[in-house]
Structure formats: C-alpha cells, structure tokens
Design an enzyme around this catalytic site. Structure first.
Site, PDB file in Angstrom:
ATOM      1  N   ASP A 142       0.860  -1.187   0.000  1.00 52.87           N
ATOM      2  CA  ASP A 142       0.000   0.000   0.000  1.00 52.87           C
ATOM      3  C   ASP A 142       0.892   1.230   0.000  1.00 52.87           C
ATOM      4  OD1 ASP A 142      -1.791   2.103   0.861  1.00 52.87           O
ATOM      5  OD2 ASP A 142      -3.183   0.470   1.373  1.00 52.87           O
ATOM      6  N   VAL A 143       0.705   2.129  -0.971  1.00 50.45           N
ATOM      7  CA  VAL A 143       1.599   3.283  -1.094  1.00 50.45           C
ATOM      8  C   VAL A 143       1.468   4.266   0.070  1.00 50.45           C
ATOM      9  CG1 VAL A 143       1.897   3.260  -3.604  1.00 50.45           C
ATOM     10  CG2 VAL A 143      -0.047   4.496  -2.610  1.00 50.45           C
TER      11      VAL A 143
ATOM     12  N   ILE B 109       8.266   2.558   1.041  1.00 53.84           N
ATOM     13  CA  ILE B 109       8.915   1.328   0.564  1.00 53.84           C
ATOM     14  C   ILE B 109      10.273   1.694  -0.035  1.00 53.84           C
ATOM     15  CG2 ILE B 109       7.796   1.439  -1.737  1.00 53.84           C
ATOM     16  CD1 ILE B 109       7.632  -1.698  -1.573  1.00 53.84           C
TER      17      ILE B 109
ATOM     18  N   GLY C 291       9.495  10.669  -2.562  1.00 61.02           N
ATOM     19  CA  GLY C 291      10.671  10.437  -1.704  1.00 61.02           C
ATOM     20  C   GLY C 291      11.545   9.336  -2.284  1.00 61.02           C
TER      21      GLY C 291
ATOM     22  N   LYS D  13      13.332  10.666  -5.328  1.00 62.69           N
ATOM     23  CA  LYS D  13      14.423  11.571  -4.918  1.00 62.69           C
ATOM     24  C   LYS D  13      15.642  10.759  -4.455  1.00 62.69           C
ATOM     25  CE  LYS D  13      15.494  14.709  -1.170  1.00 62.69           C
ATOM     26  NZ  LYS D  13      15.154  14.732   0.251  1.00 62.69           N
ATOM     27  N   ARG D  14      15.386   9.739  -3.629  1.00 56.34           N
ATOM     28  CA  ARG D  14      16.495   8.960  -3.060  1.00 56.34           C
ATOM     29  C   ARG D  14      17.315   8.265  -4.146  1.00 56.34           C
ATOM     30  NH1 ARG D  14      17.335   3.859  -1.694  1.00 56.34           N
ATOM     31  NH2 ARG D  14      15.196   3.252  -2.162  1.00 56.34           N
TER      32      ARG D  14
ATOM     33  N   TYR E 224     -10.797  12.990  -4.033  1.00 53.79           N
ATOM     34  CA  TYR E 224     -10.100  12.617  -5.273  1.00 53.79           C
ATOM     35  C   TYR E 224      -9.527  13.843  -5.965  1.00 53.79           C
ATOM     36  CZ  TYR E 224      -9.322  10.376  -9.815  1.00 53.79           C
ATOM     37  OH  TYR E 224      -8.761   9.892 -10.975  1.00 53.79           O
TER      38      TYR E 224
ATOM     39  N   LYS F 124      -5.703  14.923  -5.780  1.00 52.63           N
ATOM     40  CA  LYS F 124      -4.803  14.953  -6.951  1.00 52.63           C
ATOM     41  C   LYS F 124      -4.167  16.333  -7.095  1.00 52.63           C
ATOM     42  CE  LYS F 124      -5.368  10.797  -8.940  1.00 52.63           C
ATOM     43  NZ  LYS F 124      -4.305   9.863  -9.323  1.00 52.63           N
TER      44      LYS F 124
HETATM   45  P1  NAD Z   1      -8.065   1.471 -11.274  1.00 60.16           P
HETATM   46  O1  NAD Z   1      -8.907   1.629 -10.069  1.00 60.16           O
HETATM   47  O2  NAD Z   1      -8.371   0.366 -12.223  1.00 60.16           O
HETATM   48  O3  NAD Z   1      -6.531   1.308 -10.880  1.00 60.16           O
HETATM   49  C1  NAD Z   1      -5.976   1.840  -9.709  1.00 60.16           C
HETATM   50  C2  NAD Z   1      -4.980   0.847  -9.160  1.00 60.16           C
HETATM   51  O4  NAD Z   1      -4.369   1.402  -7.978  1.00 60.16           O
HETATM   52  C3  NAD Z   1      -5.655  -0.460  -8.723  1.00 60.16           C
HETATM   53  O5  NAD Z   1      -4.875  -1.548  -9.174  1.00 60.16           O
HETATM   54  C4  NAD Z   1      -5.674  -0.360  -7.191  1.00 60.16           C
HETATM   55  O6  NAD Z   1      -5.695  -1.632  -6.572  1.00 60.16           O
HETATM   56  C5  NAD Z   1      -4.402   0.426  -6.944  1.00 60.16           C
HETATM   57  N1  NAD Z   1      -4.401   1.148  -5.664  1.00 60.16           N
HETATM   58  C6  NAD Z   1      -5.378   1.959  -5.173  1.00 60.16           C
HETATM   59  N2  NAD Z   1      -5.005   2.447  -3.969  1.00 60.16           N
HETATM   60  C7  NAD Z   1      -3.772   1.956  -3.720  1.00 60.16           C
HETATM   61  C8  NAD Z   1      -2.864   2.093  -2.642  1.00 60.16           C
HETATM   62  N3  NAD Z   1      -3.171   2.842  -1.550  1.00 60.16           N
HETATM   63  N4  NAD Z   1      -1.667   1.439  -2.687  1.00 60.16           N
HETATM   64  C9  NAD Z   1      -1.366   0.663  -3.769  1.00 60.16           C
HETATM   65  N5  NAD Z   1      -2.187   0.480  -4.811  1.00 60.16           N
HETATM   66  C10 NAD Z   1      -3.377   1.129  -4.792  1.00 60.16           C
HETATM   67  O7  NAD Z   1      -8.088   2.883 -12.014  1.00 60.16           O
HETATM   68  P2  NAD Z   1      -7.471   3.344 -13.411  1.00 60.16           P
HETATM   69  O8  NAD Z   1      -8.590   3.815 -14.235  1.00 60.16           O
HETATM   70  O9  NAD Z   1      -6.538   2.315 -13.935  1.00 60.16           O
HETATM   71  O10 NAD Z   1      -6.654   4.632 -12.945  1.00 60.16           O
HETATM   72  C11 NAD Z   1      -5.240   4.603 -12.787  1.00 60.16           C
HETATM   73  C12 NAD Z   1      -4.743   5.997 -12.443  1.00 60.16           C
HETATM   74  O11 NAD Z   1      -5.099   6.908 -13.503  1.00 60.16           O
HETATM   75  C13 NAD Z   1      -5.312   6.584 -11.158  1.00 60.16           C
HETATM   76  O12 NAD Z   1      -4.306   7.300 -10.478  1.00 60.16           O
HETATM   77  C14 NAD Z   1      -6.378   7.522 -11.643  1.00 60.16           C
HETATM   78  O13 NAD Z   1      -6.590   8.583 -10.723  1.00 60.16           O
HETATM   79  C15 NAD Z   1      -5.792   8.019 -12.956  1.00 60.16           C
HETATM   80  N6  NAD Z   1      -6.858   8.463 -13.867  1.00 60.16           N
HETATM   81  C16 NAD Z   1      -7.653   7.562 -14.509  1.00 60.16           C
HETATM   82  C17 NAD Z   1      -8.660   8.021 -15.342  1.00 60.16           C
HETATM   83  C18 NAD Z   1      -9.545   7.080 -16.101  1.00 60.16           C
HETATM   84  O14 NAD Z   1     -10.456   7.547 -16.790  1.00 60.16           O
HETATM   85  N7  NAD Z   1      -9.356   5.788 -16.060  1.00 60.16           N
HETATM   86  C19 NAD Z   1      -8.866   9.395 -15.518  1.00 60.16           C
HETATM   87  C20 NAD Z   1      -8.058  10.275 -14.808  1.00 60.16           C
HETATM   88  C21 NAD Z   1      -7.045   9.796 -14.000  1.00 60.16           C
END
Ligand code: NAD
Ligand code: UDP
Length: 327
Positions: free
Chosen positions: A63-64, A68, A107, A110-111, A150, A154
């Site tokens: 989990d980010v 790590i 981080g 950067k490292r 959200y 962002k």
């Molecule tokens: P998604 O939900 O399919 O993928 C997100 C992934 O992040 C998943 O695999 C989830 O398990 C993982 N994740 C969530 N929280 C986490 C955490 N705390 N630690 C580790 N992993 C975590 O969504 P997506 O559509 O593939 O979106 C991917 C990225 O693109 C996201 O950052 C999203 O904000 C951005 N984004 C997507 C869209 C879109 O239309 N699909 C539009 C704008 C931005």
C-alpha cells in the site's frame, strides 16, 4: 531506449496493467506495486506466468500509504482508485493514497534519482468554467464535497510533485488524464462506459444520471498508454492533458452503444450525483505540440473492442482466472 527498471504503482489496475505490459514488451524490467483494492492479477491474463518466469516482471503487494525502499530508474505513479464509486467508498483512505502515497513515491524517486510520472486527472479542473480545458486553467473545484478526496487529493499530489521538483530537483512528469476506457475495466467499476455496456449486455435499463446532457471526452486505453510513455520520455515538467478531444453527451454515448449493439436501449433516469461536472473536453495542444501525441482509436472502434471484452467477462463471471488472449 536501453532497458530500464520501471516501477508502476497501481500496476494491477485498468490503465496500470496495460502500461506495465507495454513496458515489459518493450524489454524493460517492470515492478508492479499494488494493494489490489481495485486491481487484479487477472488483468495480465494468460501472459502472467510467462512474464513472471522471464525474471523481468514482478508484483509486490504493498500500500503506497506506507513507505517502501526499491531501486528503480523510472516510476509511473498510478496507485489510486479512479471510479467515483470506489474513491468515495473510503474517502479518507483516498486522500491518504493521493497525499501520503505520492509523498512516498516522490521520496523514493528523490532517493534513487528516478524520473517520476504522476497520474493526475481532468478532475483537477472540477466543474470547469473554461471550455475546452487547457493546462493553464486553474479549475473550479469544491474543496469539501464528495469528490474532493479525489480531485483535491490529486491537486495536492501535483503540488507535492512540483515542490519536489523545485526544492529537490526531482524529474517530474504530470499527466492530466481525461476519461479513459477499454478492456480490463472491471464489471463493477461503476464508471459510465462499463456501466452502460454491462447493463446493455445484460438486457437491463441504462442508468442515466441527470438529464444526460453532461459531456465527457473518452479516450481508448492504448492511446492513453502511448501518451504516458511519450510524456515520460520527454523533458516536459509542466502538466500535460492526455485524452481524446471528441466530446459527447451521455445520451450520445448511449445512442452510440445502441447503434453498435443493434438493440434498442431503455434509458432509466437517476439523480445527478453531487458536483458532477457539466462539461469536460481536453485542450490537447500542449500534448500535440510537445509530445507529438495524437489519439488514434475512434470511439466506435474502442467501444466495439470494449463490448467484446465485457461479453467475455460476463460469460465467465467476475473474478474468473481463465482470461486468455486479453488485449
Ligand atoms: P483502477 O482503479 O483500475 O486502478 C488503480 C490501481 O491502484 C488499482 O490496481 C488499485 O488496486 C491500486 N491502488 C489503489 N489504492 C492503492 C494504494 N493505496 N496502494 C497501492 N495500490 C493502490 O483505475 P485506473 O482507471 O486504472 O486509474 C489509474 C490511475 O489513472 C489513477 O491514479 C487515476 O486517478 C488516474 N486516472 C484515470 C482516469 C480514467 O479515466 N481511467 C482518468 C483520470 C485519471
Ligand atoms: N454516469 C451515468 N450513469 C452511470 C455512471 C455515470 O449517467 O451509470 C454519468 C456521470 O454522472 C457523469 C458521466 O456519466 O456525468 C461520467 O461518469 P464517470 O463516473 O464515468 O466519470 P467522471 O464523472 O469521473 O468523469
């Protein structure tokens, strides 16, 4: 490009899995980091075993929100649920993912001196008063509404990235991603394309929120991945919009699906969710000029591919591991 070691956070998700596979196929060593909140290993389909056995592909459950230590040359930071249904399920966690998660990945970058690309979003423009939206527009965002975890999350992530660049010289890239769709979205993703297609295939009414005149501009996932890779390879530190600039209403989307499926669809009106943006369309001039980016897949072709994918998904049932030959 010489092979690199590349970290993809959120790499088991919809966009992340396409990106990770593309990078792997280009010869890179790819580390996928994911907490599997919305991601799943099935996204790698029948290629998963082969990729693992190559020794150039690994998956870490992490989990980010927690730090790590890894040695990588590039980071694509995508970890964050993207569907309103999922990011609003636990909004505090969504904020922690966006803020603490991005802080930890910056981080890390950067490292080890890695270049990092942040997956930001068109949501940073909120309910925009400028149309289409250029990167210079600062947005119209509710700071304490149901979408704020959200979109404000962002926005803070972008601020963090820019401050790590200015203060520590970290090489950042910021992709403002507009609505993206395609195979590997999950059946219960909750976003409009997957909802409408799955409802149509199941013979259910289409859940149209509001009067359906709100607009979005939908990008097929392979075009988006092209843009992400081009942005990472560029020297552009400012945010760049990535998406497709063909704008349509949600009624148009339903009608387009109707034509592709050859079935009459019944529209069922539901209330418009709070703070749902009225219009959204990317101004792609920066991406076109600086990256040579051009979305190539038409809405009709992209939807046709996505319909075929969901046909298989619904036939197999969600979670089935027999996903051969996924794109
Ligand atoms: P998604 O939900 O399919 O993928 C997100 C992934 O992040 C998943 O695999 C989830 O398990 C993982 N994740 C969530 N929280 C986490 C955490 N705390 N630690 C580790 N992993 C975590 O969504 P997506 O559509 O593939 O979106 C991917 C990225 O693109 C996201 O950052 C999203 O904000 C951005 N984004 C997507 C869209 C879109 O239309 N699909 C539009 C704008 C931005
Ligand atoms: N929407 C809809 N029916 C659904 C899901 C979404 O009419 O079943 C609408 C939603 O209100 C929004 C648009 O479709 O106006 C896009 O919604 P989505 O959740 O896909 O993306 P976002 O709002 O984050 O752009």
């Amino acid at each position: 490009m010489a092979p690199k070691t590349i970290l993809v956070t959120g790499g088991a998700g919809f966009i992340g899995s396409h990106l990770a596979q593309r990078l792997f196929d280009a010869g890179h060593r790819v580390i996928v980091l994911d907490n599997f909140y919305t991601g799943r290993l099935e996204n790698f389909g029948s290629r998963y075993r082969e990729m693992l056995l190559s020794g150039r592909f690994e998956v870490i459950r992490h989990d980010v929100v927690e730090p790590i230590t890894l040695e990588v040359e590039q980071v694509y930071h995508l970890a964050c649920p993207a569907s309103p249904v999922h990011y609003q399920h636990n909004p505090v966690k969504t904020l922690k993912t966006n803020v603490l998660g991005t802080y930890h990945m910056l981080g890390l970058a950067k490292r080890v001196g890695a270049r990092i690309l942040l997956a930001s979003t068109s949501e940073v423009y909120g309910d925009p008063q400028v149309h289409p939206q250029p990167e210079s527009y600062w947005g119209n965002v509710n700071p304490n509404g149901v979408r704020s975890c959200y979109d404000e999350g962002k926005r803070v992530a972008e601020t963090l990235a820019c401050d790590y660049h200015r203060e520590h010289g970290v090489e950042i890239r910021i992709a403002r991603i507009f609505n993206t769709y395609g195979p590997r979205m999950s059946v219960n993703d909750g976003r409009v394309v997957s909802n409408f297609i799955c409802q149509a295939l199941r013979g259910q009414p289409i859940t149209l929120f509001g009067d359906g005149t709100q607009t979005r501009s939908f990008c097929y996932v392979s075009d988006l991945v092209d843009g992400l890779i081009a942005l990472m390879a560029s020297d552009v530190c400012e945010p760049v919009n990535l998406g497709n600039d063909r704008e349509l209403t949600m009624i148009d989307l339903a009608r387009t699906l109707e034509r592709l499926l050859g079935d009459k669809l019944t529209l069922e009106h539901h209330p418009l969710p709070q703070d749902d943006p009225v219009r959204r369309q990317p101004d792609l001039q920066r991406a076109r000029t600086l990256l040579g980016y051009e979305p190539r897949v038409s809405l009709e072709d992209g939807l046709a591919e996505t319909i075929e994918y969901f046909r298989d998904e619904l036939a197999e049932g969600p979670g089935a591991m027999t996903t051969a030959g996924r794109t």
